[in-house]
Design a protein around this motif. Structure first.
Motif, PDB file in Angstrom:
ATOM      1  N   LYS A 251       0.809  -1.225   0.000  1.00  0.00           N
ATOM      2  CA  LYS A 251       0.000   0.000   0.000  1.00  0.00           C
ATOM      3  C   LYS A 251       0.843   1.277   0.000  1.00  0.00           C
ATOM      4  O   LYS A 251       0.579   2.199  -0.769  1.00  0.00           O
ATOM      5  CB  LYS A 251      -0.991  -0.020   1.153  1.00  0.00           C
ATOM      6  CG  LYS A 251      -2.124  -0.992   0.878  1.00  0.00           C
ATOM      7  CD  LYS A 251      -3.285  -0.784   1.809  1.00  0.00           C
ATOM      8  CE  LYS A 251      -4.445  -1.655   1.422  1.00  0.00           C
ATOM      9  NZ  LYS A 251      -4.357  -3.015   1.887  1.00  0.00           N
ATOM     10  N   ILE A 252       1.839   1.333   0.835  1.00  0.00           N
ATOM     11  CA  ILE A 252       2.660   2.550   0.880  1.00  0.00           C
ATOM     12  C   ILE A 252       3.456   2.687  -0.416  1.00  0.00           C
ATOM     13  O   ILE A 252       3.587   3.788  -0.957  1.00  0.00           O
ATOM     14  CB  ILE A 252       3.545   2.573   2.134  1.00  0.00           C
ATOM     15  CG1 ILE A 252       2.641   2.753   3.363  1.00  0.00           C
ATOM     16  CG2 ILE A 252       4.590   3.682   2.059  1.00  0.00           C
ATOM     17  CD1 ILE A 252       3.336   2.750   4.688  1.00  0.00           C
TER      18      ILE A 252
ATOM     19  N   LYS B 291      -6.584  -5.685  -5.884  1.00  0.00           N
ATOM     20  CA  LYS B 291      -7.163  -5.648  -4.536  1.00  0.00           C
ATOM     21  C   LYS B 291      -6.635  -4.455  -3.739  1.00  0.00           C
ATOM     22  O   LYS B 291      -7.400  -3.741  -3.088  1.00  0.00           O
ATOM     23  CB  LYS B 291      -6.861  -6.938  -3.782  1.00  0.00           C
ATOM     24  CG  LYS B 291      -7.451  -6.964  -2.385  1.00  0.00           C
ATOM     25  CD  LYS B 291      -6.881  -8.109  -1.567  1.00  0.00           C
ATOM     26  CE  LYS B 291      -7.364  -8.102  -0.143  1.00  0.00           C
ATOM     27  NZ  LYS B 291      -7.124  -6.861   0.584  1.00  0.00           N
ATOM     28  N   GLU B 292      -5.333  -4.232  -3.797  1.00  0.00           N
ATOM     29  CA  GLU B 292      -4.733  -3.128  -3.040  1.00  0.00           C
ATOM     30  C   GLU B 292      -5.237  -1.776  -3.549  1.00  0.00           C
ATOM     31  O   GLU B 292      -5.521  -0.881  -2.750  1.00  0.00           O
ATOM     32  CB  GLU B 292      -3.203  -3.185  -3.133  1.00  0.00           C
ATOM     33  CG  GLU B 292      -2.602  -4.433  -2.524  1.00  0.00           C
ATOM     34  CD  GLU B 292      -2.695  -4.485  -1.020  1.00  0.00           C
ATOM     35  OE1 GLU B 292      -1.750  -4.073  -0.350  1.00  0.00           O
ATOM     36  OE2 GLU B 292      -3.733  -4.957  -0.513  1.00  0.00           O
ATOM     37  N   LEU B 293      -5.349  -1.625  -4.868  1.00  0.00           N
ATOM     38  CA  LEU B 293      -5.871  -0.376  -5.424  1.00  0.00           C
ATOM     39  C   LEU B 293      -7.320  -0.146  -4.978  1.00  0.00           C
ATOM     40  O   LEU B 293      -7.696   0.975  -4.638  1.00  0.00           O
ATOM     41  CB  LEU B 293      -5.776  -0.383  -6.951  1.00  0.00           C
ATOM     42  CG  LEU B 293      -4.374  -0.190  -7.518  1.00  0.00           C
ATOM     43  CD1 LEU B 293      -4.364  -0.473  -9.011  1.00  0.00           C
ATOM     44  CD2 LEU B 293      -3.849   1.206  -7.217  1.00  0.00           C
ATOM     45  N   LYS B 294      -8.109  -1.216  -4.963  1.00  0.00           N
ATOM     46  CA  LYS B 294      -9.490  -1.094  -4.517  1.00  0.00           C
ATOM     47  C   LYS B 294      -9.555  -0.671  -3.048  1.00  0.00           C
ATOM     48  O   LYS B 294     -10.326   0.220  -2.672  1.00  0.00           O
ATOM     49  CB  LYS B 294     -10.239  -2.412  -4.707  1.00  0.00           C
ATOM     50  CG  LYS B 294     -11.715  -2.321  -4.362  1.00  0.00           C
ATOM     51  CD  LYS B 294     -12.418  -3.628  -4.599  1.00  0.00           C
ATOM     52  CE  LYS B 294     -12.894  -3.646  -6.026  1.00  0.00           C
ATOM     53  NZ  LYS B 294     -13.800  -4.739  -6.345  1.00  0.00           N
ATOM     54  N   ASP B 295      -8.728  -1.288  -2.203  1.00  0.00           N
ATOM     55  CA  ASP B 295      -8.670  -0.920  -0.785  1.00  0.00           C
ATOM     56  C   ASP B 295      -8.265   0.539  -0.609  1.00  0.00           C
ATOM     57  O   ASP B 295      -8.848   1.268   0.197  1.00  0.00           O
ATOM     58  CB  ASP B 295      -7.677  -1.806  -0.018  1.00  0.00           C
ATOM     59  CG  ASP B 295      -8.167  -3.217   0.194  1.00  0.00           C
ATOM     60  OD1 ASP B 295      -9.357  -3.498  -0.075  1.00  0.00           O
ATOM     61  OD2 ASP B 295      -7.352  -4.062   0.626  1.00  0.00           O
ATOM     62  N   LEU B 296      -7.250   0.959  -1.349  1.00  0.00           N
ATOM     63  CA  LEU B 296      -6.794   2.344  -1.250  1.00  0.00           C
ATOM     64  C   LEU B 296      -7.862   3.322  -1.732  1.00  0.00           C
ATOM     65  O   LEU B 296      -8.026   4.403  -1.164  1.00  0.00           O
ATOM     66  CB  LEU B 296      -5.493   2.534  -2.039  1.00  0.00           C
ATOM     67  CG  LEU B 296      -4.256   1.893  -1.414  1.00  0.00           C
ATOM     68  CD1 LEU B 296      -3.085   1.915  -2.399  1.00  0.00           C
ATOM     69  CD2 LEU B 296      -3.880   2.574  -0.113  1.00  0.00           C
TER      70      LEU B 296
END
Length: 123
Positions: free
Chosen positions: A34-35, A65-70
């Protein structure tokens, strides 16, 4: 608050509050990507494959998935352009910039840690 050698020791309540705050932050920024994704998108908006080329070890499934979470946590804005084929651009939001000092401190700490590990290996 007690002090030891000019350094304040937090009270139990302050520790509990800090712990809650840290757990909230880690919940939102969990995982190793994420970072890195925020850093990539702060530099410039990018398409999915441009991000994959920059962060080479992330799988497409994990990246999505990470882009969606962000995006859900307002760190990333996703813009869809109705072209043929459809163009999707990801960019960091202003809220992402609130992590600037956190990221800087993590970078400094990471460099210090790497040096400590190198020194330990020389012994």
């Amino acid at each position: 608050m007690k002090t030891i050698e000019k350094e304040a020791i937090p009270t139990t309540e302050e520790c509990a509050g800090s712990l809650r705050n840290i757990l909230d932050a880690l919940y939102v920024l969990n995982g190793k990507w994420k970072i890195a994704l925020i850093l990539s998108l702060v530099q410039s908006p990018k398409r999915f494959n441009e991000i994959r080329k920059e962060i080479t070890k992330i799988s497409p499934k994990v990246l999505a998935k990470e882009l969606k979470d962000l995006e859900l946590n307002d760190f990333v804005k996703r813009t869809v352009y109705l072209t043929t084929p459809v163009t999707i651009i990801y960019e960091a939001t202003d809220y992402s910039l609130t992590l600037k000092s956190v990221i800087r401190e993590l970078s400094v700490w990471g460099e210090q840690h790497r040096e400590k590990v190198k020194q330990s290996m020389r012994k």
